[in-house]
Design an enzyme around this catalytic site. Structure first.
Site, PDB file in Angstrom:
ATOM      1  N   CYS A  99     -72.991  16.871 -11.452  1.00 38.72           N
ATOM      2  CA  CYS A  99     -71.939  16.833 -12.474  1.00 38.72           C
ATOM      3  C   CYS A  99     -70.859  17.885 -12.188  1.00 38.72           C
ATOM      4  O   CYS A  99     -71.131  18.912 -11.550  1.00 38.72           O
ATOM      5  CB  CYS A  99     -72.528  17.120 -13.852  1.00 38.72           C
ATOM      6  SG  CYS A  99     -73.591  15.815 -14.481  1.00 38.72           S
ATOM      7  N   ASN A 153     -67.315  16.360 -10.263  1.00 40.11           N
ATOM      8  CA  ASN A 153     -68.567  15.655  -9.999  1.00 40.11           C
ATOM      9  C   ASN A 153     -68.556  15.052  -8.599  1.00 40.11           C
ATOM     10  O   ASN A 153     -67.518  14.621  -8.096  1.00 40.11           O
ATOM     11  CB  ASN A 153     -68.903  14.621 -11.083  1.00 40.11           C
ATOM     12  CG  ASN A 153     -67.776  13.671 -11.423  1.00 40.11           C
ATOM     13  OD1 ASN A 153     -66.608  13.974 -11.246  1.00 40.11           O
ATOM     14  ND2 ASN A 153     -68.129  12.499 -11.917  1.00 40.11           N
ATOM     15  N   GLU A 159     -69.344  20.119 -14.156  1.00 39.48           N
ATOM     16  CA  GLU A 159     -69.534  21.472 -14.701  1.00 39.48           C
ATOM     17  C   GLU A 159     -70.610  22.235 -13.931  1.00 39.48           C
ATOM     18  O   GLU A 159     -70.503  23.444 -13.727  1.00 39.48           O
ATOM     19  CB  GLU A 159     -69.835  21.448 -16.215  1.00 39.48           C
ATOM     20  CG  GLU A 159     -70.956  20.530 -16.664  1.00 39.48           C
ATOM     21  CD  GLU A 159     -70.513  19.087 -16.920  1.00 39.48           C
ATOM     22  OE1 GLU A 159     -69.985  18.465 -15.979  1.00 39.48           O
ATOM     23  OE2 GLU A 159     -70.750  18.580 -18.031  1.00 39.48           O
ATOM     24  N   CYS A 205     -73.412  16.356 -20.550  1.00 36.10           N
ATOM     25  CA  CYS A 205     -74.792  15.857 -20.577  1.00 36.10           C
ATOM     26  C   CYS A 205     -75.774  16.988 -20.881  1.00 36.10           C
ATOM     27  O   CYS A 205     -75.456  18.175 -20.742  1.00 36.10           O
ATOM     28  CB  CYS A 205     -75.146  15.173 -19.259  1.00 36.10           C
ATOM     29  SG  CYS A 205     -75.439  16.290 -17.888  1.00 36.10           S
TER      30      CYS A 205
END
Ligand code: THU
Length: 132
Positions: free
Chosen positions: A58, A47, A60, A91
């Site tokens: 983020c 991140n 990912e 998220c």
């Protein structure tokens, strides 16, 4: 796809290493991610926060955008790791972005620094997700 316990731990280790580069002066919550694409190539991400908060990316999503920038078409495996009690829960925005590059065989590995992990399919992670 059958992944051995050793292979899973190896992949989690790679994501933990990527997490070390996280830029998190605001939340101090570091996230690391590894994406393995359809050719077996590995793409890492962490991140990256911003003083405007909303522009934070983020971990990912960074790994996925890194992969796409390097020619990735599909996610075979994605590993996401953070310092959480149980395996990290990604998220909603990231779930939708993972969906964009996933298929029925995509393996999603959610983990923490103790290497506790949970394996999920895309349908389990984002049931009835948006699709054009
Ligand atoms: N974060 C991620 O990297 N991935 C997620 O799925 C959830 C949240 C980051 C964003 C921010 O830098 C920090 O975690 C706290 O929200």
């Amino acid at each position: 796809m059958r992944l051995s316990e050793d292979k899973i731990k190896e992949l989690i280790d790679e994501a933990i290493k990527a997490r070390e580069n996280a830029y998190t002066p605001y939340s101090h919550f570091k996230v690391g991610a590894l994406v393995v694409d359809e050719k077996g190539h590995h793409h890492l991400g962490c991140n990256v926060e911003n003083g405007s908060y909303g522009l934070t990316n983020c971990g990912e999503r960074t790994a996925i955008f890194n992969g796409v920038s390097n020619g990735m078409k599909n996610i075979d495996i994605i590993v996401i790791v953070a310092d959480t009690t149980g395996p990290v829960s990604p998220c909603g925005a990231c779930r939708q972005v993972i969906k964009e590059f996933s298929n029925d065989n995509t393996v999603i590995i959610l983990a923490n620094l103790k290497k506790d992990y949970k394996i999920m399919s895309m349908e389990e992670l984002l049931p009835y997700g948006f699709q054009l």
